[in-house]
Design an enzyme around this catalytic site. Structure first.
Site, short mmCIF file in Angstrom:
data_model
loop_
_atom_site.label_atom_id
_atom_site.label_comp_id
_atom_site.label_asym_id
_atom_site.label_seq_id
_atom_site.Cartn_x
_atom_site.Cartn_y
_atom_site.Cartn_z
N ASN A 1 34.19 36.38 39.59
CA ASN A 1 34.59 37.04 40.83
C ASN A 1 33.95 38.42 40.86
O ASN A 1 34.43 39.33 40.20
CB ASN A 1 36.12 37.14 40.89
CG ASN A 1 36.59 37.86 42.14
OD1 ASN A 1 35.79 38.20 43.01
ND2 ASN A 1 37.89 38.11 42.23
N TRP A 2 32.89 38.53 41.63
CA TRP A 2 32.18 39.81 41.69
C TRP A 2 32.96 40.87 42.45
O TRP A 2 32.61 42.04 42.41
CB TRP A 2 30.82 39.60 42.39
CG TRP A 2 29.76 39.03 41.50
CD1 TRP A 2 29.86 38.73 40.18
CD2 TRP A 2 28.41 38.73 41.89
NE1 TRP A 2 28.66 38.25 39.71
CE2 TRP A 2 27.76 38.23 40.74
CE3 TRP A 2 27.69 38.81 43.08
CZ2 TRP A 2 26.41 37.83 40.75
CZ3 TRP A 2 26.37 38.42 43.10
CH2 TRP A 2 25.72 37.93 41.94
N LYS A 3 33.97 40.48 43.19
CA LYS A 3 34.69 41.41 44.06
C LYS A 3 33.68 42.12 44.97
O LYS A 3 32.69 41.51 45.34
CB LYS A 3 35.55 42.36 43.21
CG LYS A 3 36.43 41.57 42.23
CD LYS A 3 37.49 42.36 41.55
CE LYS A 3 38.29 41.44 40.63
NZ LYS A 3 39.42 42.10 40.00
N HIS B 1 43.89 36.05 46.24
CA HIS B 1 43.70 36.97 45.11
C HIS B 1 44.69 38.13 45.24
O HIS B 1 45.00 38.56 46.35
CB HIS B 1 42.25 37.49 45.10
CG HIS B 1 41.94 38.22 43.84
ND1 HIS B 1 42.31 39.53 43.64
CD2 HIS B 1 41.34 37.81 42.69
CE1 HIS B 1 41.93 39.89 42.42
NE2 HIS B 1 41.34 38.87 41.82
N GLU C 1 44.39 41.17 44.94
CA GLU C 1 43.89 42.32 45.70
C GLU C 1 44.00 42.07 47.20
O GLU C 1 44.24 42.98 47.97
CB GLU C 1 42.45 42.64 45.28
CG GLU C 1 42.43 43.24 43.87
CD GLU C 1 41.19 42.96 43.05
OE1 GLU C 1 40.17 42.54 43.63
OE2 GLU C 1 41.26 43.14 41.82
N GLU D 1 46.63 34.80 37.41
CA GLU D 1 46.12 36.13 37.12
C GLU D 1 47.28 37.13 37.15
O GLU D 1 47.66 37.60 38.23
CB GLU D 1 45.09 36.55 38.17
CG GLU D 1 43.87 35.66 38.23
CD GLU D 1 42.65 36.41 38.77
OE1 GLU D 1 41.62 36.35 38.10
OE2 GLU D 1 42.74 37.06 39.82
N GLY E 1 41.66 44.14 35.42
CA GLY E 1 40.89 45.39 35.39
C GLY E 1 41.50 46.47 34.53
O GLY E 1 41.09 47.63 34.60
N SER F 1 41.04 40.61 32.59
CA SER F 1 40.35 41.21 31.43
C SER F 1 39.77 40.17 30.47
O SER F 1 39.80 40.36 29.25
CB SER F 1 41.27 42.19 30.71
OG SER F 1 41.67 43.23 31.59
N GLY G 1 36.51 39.04 36.44
CA GLY G 1 36.07 40.12 37.31
C GLY G 1 35.01 40.99 36.64
O GLY G 1 33.82 40.71 36.70
N GLY G 2 35.46 42.04 35.97
CA GLY G 2 34.55 43.04 35.40
C GLY G 2 33.41 42.46 34.57
O GLY G 2 32.25 42.85 34.71
#
Ligand code: 13P
Length: 249
Positions: free
Chosen positions: A8-10, A98, A100, A166, A172, A211, A232-233
């Site tokens: 997930n590049w966001k 998600h 977010e 999640e 993150g 993470s 993500g990251g």
């Protein structure tokens, strides 16, 4: 069941950066020790990057998907992206719900379920995200909270779905849930899916997200009810992605 390594590049990477990333990935995967692993690799990119990814990952075996999808089929919904549009550009998946989006765009379970159903109607596999915040975890209510969210987010949704657990406190933050925490929820989710879908539940992939990195992915995905990760990251650098791919071999 095959693991799914979903990236997930966001809101990261322009189309030019996506192209460079895809070319770098292709060249790294071409090296013998870094071929695609046993996991399916899929990139959930900003919608505007998907055309470039579709072209530059053609025939690579890497799947692509959107990070969101409209709950509507088509029409006067300014700014929205439909399932048909994602499908047309080569997407296989769409992330829905998600944390977010739930937090910054006030998405609720019913809205998430509508998006998931619309994704399925358009020929996509929705990746439905659920998971508790820190307050819920501290009260020890993560299982009932997450299962209620799951039921609400799957109302009217068929079994051709992927679930991503999640926990919000692990996203993150560098605080990864332990493999045991991930399995506790994945097992509870599996049991709930059985009540919703019967035997089909046993072939639904349940991902863990929060993470995830090259050095912790293998132990988390070794748990019986965890069938991959939503990352993500660590999805932004090709070296980390190759590391996670290799760790799942
Ligand atoms: P991080 O891997 O950066 O914690 O993000 C997880 C996530 O939200 C994936 O959807």
């Amino acid at each position: 069941m095959k693991n799914l390594l979903a990236l997930n590049w966001k809101m990261n990477k322009t189309p030019s950066e996506a192209q460079a990333w895809a070319e770098e990935l292709q060249s790294k995967l071409a090296l013998s020790e870094s071929k695609l692993g046993d996991a399916e690799l899929a990139i959930m990119a900003p919608a505007i990057d998907l055309q470039a990814l579709s072209w530059f990952l053609k025939d690579s075996g890497v799947a692509i998907g959107g990070q969101d999808v409209s709950a509507h089929e088509s029409g006067a919904y300014t700014g929205e992206i439909s399932a048909a549009m994602l499908k047309d550009v080569g997407a296989k998946y769409a992330v829905v719900g998600h944390s977010e989006r739930r937090e910054y765009h006030n998405e609720d379970d019913a809205g998430v379920a509508a998006k998931a159903a619309q994704a399925q109607a358009g020929g996509l596999v929705p990746i439905v995200c659920v998971g508790e915040g820190l307050d819920v975890r501290e009260r020890g209510e993560q299982v009932p909270y997450t299962l209620a969210q799951l039921r609400g987010s799957l109302a009217g949704v068929g079994a051709d779905v992927v679930i991503a657990y999640e926990p919000v406190w692990a996203i993150g933050t560098g605080k990864t849930a332990t493999a045991e925490d991930a399995e506790e929820l994945a097992a509870a989710i599996r049991a709930e899916l059985r009540t919703l879908y019967g035997e089909s539940a046993d072939s639904i992939q349940i991902l863990y997200g929060g993470s995830v990195k090259p050095d912790n992915i293998a132990s988390i995905c070794a748990k019986p009810n965890v069938n991959g990760a939503l990352v993500g990251g660590a999805s932004l650098k090709v070296a980390d992605v190759v590391g996670m791919n290799d760790a799942l071999k």
